[in-house]
Scaffold this active site. Structure first.
Site, PDB file in Angstrom:
ATOM      1  N   PHE B  10      25.475   1.923  -6.006  1.00  0.00           N
ATOM      2  CA  PHE B  10      26.922   1.915  -6.228  1.00  0.00           C
ATOM      3  C   PHE B  10      27.611   1.520  -4.916  1.00  0.00           C
ATOM      4  O   PHE B  10      28.560   2.155  -4.472  1.00  0.00           O
ATOM      5  CB  PHE B  10      27.373   3.301  -6.729  1.00  0.00           C
ATOM      6  CG  PHE B  10      28.665   3.285  -7.511  1.00  0.00           C
ATOM      7  CD1 PHE B  10      28.803   2.505  -8.656  1.00  0.00           C
ATOM      8  CD2 PHE B  10      29.750   4.055  -7.102  1.00  0.00           C
ATOM      9  CE1 PHE B  10      29.997   2.501  -9.379  1.00  0.00           C
ATOM     10  CE2 PHE B  10      30.947   4.057  -7.821  1.00  0.00           C
ATOM     11  CZ  PHE B  10      31.066   3.272  -8.955  1.00  0.00           C
ATOM     12  N   LYS B 127      17.805  -9.958  -5.437  1.00  0.00           N
ATOM     13  CA  LYS B 127      16.827 -11.048  -5.531  1.00  0.00           C
ATOM     14  C   LYS B 127      15.385 -10.562  -5.376  1.00  0.00           C
ATOM     15  O   LYS B 127      14.450 -11.263  -5.755  1.00  0.00           O
ATOM     16  CB  LYS B 127      17.127 -12.136  -4.509  1.00  0.00           C
ATOM     17  CG  LYS B 127      17.218 -11.674  -3.073  1.00  0.00           C
ATOM     18  CD  LYS B 127      17.870 -12.756  -2.219  1.00  0.00           C
ATOM     19  CE  LYS B 127      18.313 -12.166  -0.877  1.00  0.00           C
ATOM     20  NZ  LYS B 127      19.396 -11.180  -0.998  1.00  0.00           N
ATOM     21  N   GLU B 151      22.019 -13.330 -12.545  1.00  0.00           N
ATOM     22  CA  GLU B 151      22.742 -14.476 -11.992  1.00  0.00           C
ATOM     23  C   GLU B 151      23.193 -14.225 -10.566  1.00  0.00           C
ATOM     24  O   GLU B 151      23.223 -15.133  -9.741  1.00  0.00           O
ATOM     25  CB  GLU B 151      23.945 -14.817 -12.891  1.00  0.00           C
ATOM     26  CG  GLU B 151      24.648 -16.109 -12.540  1.00  0.00           C
ATOM     27  CD  GLU B 151      23.725 -17.323 -12.593  1.00  0.00           C
ATOM     28  OE1 GLU B 151      23.505 -17.851 -13.671  1.00  0.00           O
ATOM     29  OE2 GLU B 151      23.199 -17.741 -11.530  1.00  0.00           O
ATOM     30  N   GLY B 208      31.605  -9.265   8.355  1.00  0.00           N
ATOM     31  CA  GLY B 208      30.932  -8.452   7.345  1.00  0.00           C
ATOM     32  C   GLY B 208      29.893  -9.231   6.550  1.00  0.00           C
ATOM     33  O   GLY B 208      29.411  -8.770   5.522  1.00  0.00           O
ATOM     34  N   GLU B 211      24.216  -8.538   8.453  1.00  0.00           N
ATOM     35  CA  GLU B 211      23.864  -7.136   8.663  1.00  0.00           C
ATOM     36  C   GLU B 211      23.809  -6.847  10.162  1.00  0.00           C
ATOM     37  O   GLU B 211      23.686  -7.764  10.968  1.00  0.00           O
ATOM     38  CB  GLU B 211      22.471  -6.859   8.066  1.00  0.00           C
ATOM     39  CG  GLU B 211      22.341  -7.152   6.610  1.00  0.00           C
ATOM     40  CD  GLU B 211      23.141  -6.183   5.750  1.00  0.00           C
ATOM     41  OE1 GLU B 211      23.235  -5.010   6.115  1.00  0.00           O
ATOM     42  OE2 GLU B 211      23.677  -6.629   4.724  1.00  0.00           O
ATOM     43  N   ASP B 222      15.892 -14.247   4.068  1.00  0.00           N
ATOM     44  CA  ASP B 222      16.830 -14.237   2.939  1.00  0.00           C
ATOM     45  C   ASP B 222      16.727 -15.541   2.142  1.00  0.00           C
ATOM     46  O   ASP B 222      16.609 -15.523   0.913  1.00  0.00           O
ATOM     47  CB  ASP B 222      18.265 -14.043   3.461  1.00  0.00           C
ATOM     48  CG  ASP B 222      19.302 -14.128   2.351  1.00  0.00           C
ATOM     49  OD1 ASP B 222      19.426 -13.153   1.585  1.00  0.00           O
ATOM     50  OD2 ASP B 222      19.969 -15.178   2.229  1.00  0.00           O
ATOM     51  N   LYS B 226      15.281 -16.073  -1.781  1.00  0.00           N
ATOM     52  CA  LYS B 226      16.057 -16.808  -2.783  1.00  0.00           C
ATOM     53  C   LYS B 226      15.294 -18.022  -3.303  1.00  0.00           C
ATOM     54  O   LYS B 226      15.314 -18.313  -4.502  1.00  0.00           O
ATOM     55  CB  LYS B 226      17.397 -17.240  -2.179  1.00  0.00           C
ATOM     56  CG  LYS B 226      18.361 -16.069  -1.988  1.00  0.00           C
ATOM     57  CD  LYS B 226      19.599 -16.476  -1.195  1.00  0.00           C
ATOM     58  CE  LYS B 226      20.581 -15.298  -1.109  1.00  0.00           C
ATOM     59  NZ  LYS B 226      21.615 -15.516  -0.073  1.00  0.00           N
ATOM     60  N   GLY B 323      33.198 -14.293  -1.652  1.00  0.00           N
ATOM     61  CA  GLY B 323      33.246 -12.927  -1.130  1.00  0.00           C
ATOM     62  C   GLY B 323      32.543 -11.992  -2.092  1.00  0.00           C
ATOM     63  O   GLY B 323      31.879 -12.431  -3.039  1.00  0.00           O
TER      64      GLY B 323
END
Lengths: 347, 347
Positions: B10, B127, B151, B208, B211, B222, B226, B323
């Site tokens: 969350f 992912k 998606e 932001g 990381e 990353d 992907k 964003g």
């Protein structure tokens, strides 16, 4: 069981589609259970025919490309004209690819209306009917529980209409900007490398991209008709091409392009739509674009469309160096979409 | 009737999605007949709760953002941990957005497997499970006649997987090339304007985007995860991230970028997939790209993916300056797709 298909118009795009259907028939049968039977073809110069037993599609392509009449294909019956063909054949899906009439989207709109009234699903690659009669044709199709699909009418087989309908659920399109006309791209790209307008135009004609009479492209009509089609379908507009503020590329000079290049920019014919207070407003005109932008990076025959949306921000779809095969794929994509949505077609 | 939904994770994305659901609840009800009831939420630091009567989603967002525990939301029952929440709640759709574990796609994969086994449709923006366990999870979903949608796992809400599945029927993806990682884009774009690697990284962290530990982006992990997700879903591969030839951007210097700029080019971290003789092969590395190309035009946080296909040639999809709202939209898009495909969900 077979899906019975018919062709109104049997030019480059329809014949390329016929070849794709033939080349991929085993894949279509295995992956989708889809088999097609051609029950009617209407052309302007090679006659119109129907056949309940099915016309050999490759033979029809071959006859037309040799300049012969379709009636010579075994098993075919003469039809007087395209309306008679639509009337006589018992197709389940009509592929409409007749030449565009700029003034009213005719005769394509009449053919489509007639096919929908007779219970046929319709696939068209023709932007005229979408720009001139989308709302009426869609209502007729919906009322008869039929599909009316037209992915090939803008940006060939690149998904534009399907992208919004099938991949952006819940999203509202607030505006768009697109480089949608290949002939003006080729001319402007040519002028950037120092060729004259006339030389660049001749090059586009040699490539088979521009028509002998390229005024339609150069004066921005092609981009305008596409912009209206996009606004009518994606933004709920009910505009017509004469409603659009339109400037072609005749005023763009080699000096303009050089001065743009000096600042890392280029000039392209851009079609823009935006939701104004009085509804969607469209403008087609040459714009200076940064080379490092999605639209500024479009060269040659490539096209790109940027969508501004409420929930998904800005997304763009681009097609690189398309040819007639990509437009032909649009017909296949629409056929498979219709078939996947209702496989009872072939009963 | 309501669709019962639950959240495993969350964080920013799930909470932005909760806000979209709230803001657009009347549109969703009117346009789609879709109403949602939240029956479970699992977090790492704010506890895990269930509720048969429905949890007030905005109140849950508010509690978490104030650093409070979810159990304080009226009507909520304590669950021990995320697996217990999944077990106890009676959700029809689970939204899985837990943080990515690079090594095995866990615990996300376990949560998804458990939800599918209990008859829930699953939507993830993660992912990891797609790169590490796509084939097994998809088979489990198919076997239970459930949807498994993801998606948001690549390029946020821009349709990538749906584009191929829903808009390119009959097409085979032969390869792809993508600029898929925002942190390295921002760093390279910053270095182009003369800032050092370190300064540019700090800028990405301030935005932001990156990381605190940005090694994962900088070393190409990353982009690699992907690329594997794309290959596994779009090209039928069964690869894992360690199978990929991977080079990050640590070796790229300001001089490299200047020398590229001198020739009208730029350098970006590109993920490429191609069908080789032994199946799909992937490579992630910095590439020199022409500024006037689709991938070379990508700047800042924007992403782009070019697909090479058999029938549709090359098409690209780009998302401009996305964003967290765009990733949150991916969850809504997947929910609406599941709901549109089977409205019996809410019975």
């Amino acid at each position: 069981m077979h899906v019975r298909i018919a062709f109104a118009g049997f030019g480059n795009v329809a014949r390329a589609f016929a070849r794709i259907l033939n080349e991929h028939q085993s894949r279509l049968a295995e992956d989708y259970g889809l088999r097609c039977k051609t029950v009617g073809i209407a052309t302007a110069r090679h006659g119109c025919v129907t056949s309940a037993d099915g016309i050999d599609l490759l033979q029809a392509v071959d006859r037309v490309e040799r300049g012969n009449q379709l009636i010579e294909v075994p098993g075919s019956l003469h039809a007087e004209d395209p309306p008679a063909m639509i009337n006589d054949c018992s197709a389940q899906v009509l592929f409409e690819t007749t030449p565009l009439n700029l003034n009213a989207g005719e005769p394509a709109t009449t053919y489509i209306r007639s096919a929908l009234a007779r219970g046929m699903h319709v696939v068209t690659a023709n932007k005229g009917p979408i720009a001139f009669a989308y709302r009426q044709l869609k209502a007729l199709a919906d009322g008869n529980r039929l599909s009316f699909r037209f992915e090939g009418s803008v940006m060939d087989g690149a998904p534009v209409f399907n992208l919004v309908e099938r991949c952006l659920p819940g999203v509202r399109v607030l505006g768009f900007s697109g480089v949608l006309n290949s002939t003006t791209n080729i001319i402007l790209t040519g002028m950037e490398s120092g060729r004259s307008f006339e030389e660049s135009l001749v090059q586009a004609q040699r490539l088979g991209i521009a028509e002998a009479n390229a005024d339609y492209d150069i004066d921005g009509w092609d981009a305008t008709v596409k912009a209206v089609a996009l606004a009518n379908v994606l933004m709920g507009a009910d505009l017509r091409p004469p409603d659009v503020a339109r400037t072609g590329i005749r005023g763009v000079t080699i000096e303009d392009l050089r001065s743009a290049a000096d600042t890392g920019a280029t000039i392209r014919l851009v079609a823009r739509g935006r939701l104004g207070s009085g509804g969607p407003q469209l403008i087609v005109e040459p714009e200076r674009l940064s080379l490092g932008s999605t639209l500024g990076a479009v060269r040659g025959t490539s096209n790109a469309l940027v969508l501004e949306t409420d929930l998904m921000g800005e997304i763009a779809i681009c097609e690189n160096e398309p040819g007639v095969r990509q437009t032909a794929y649009a017909l296949m994509s629409d056929l498979l979409t219709i078939y996947n949505d209702g496989p009872e077609l072939c009963v």
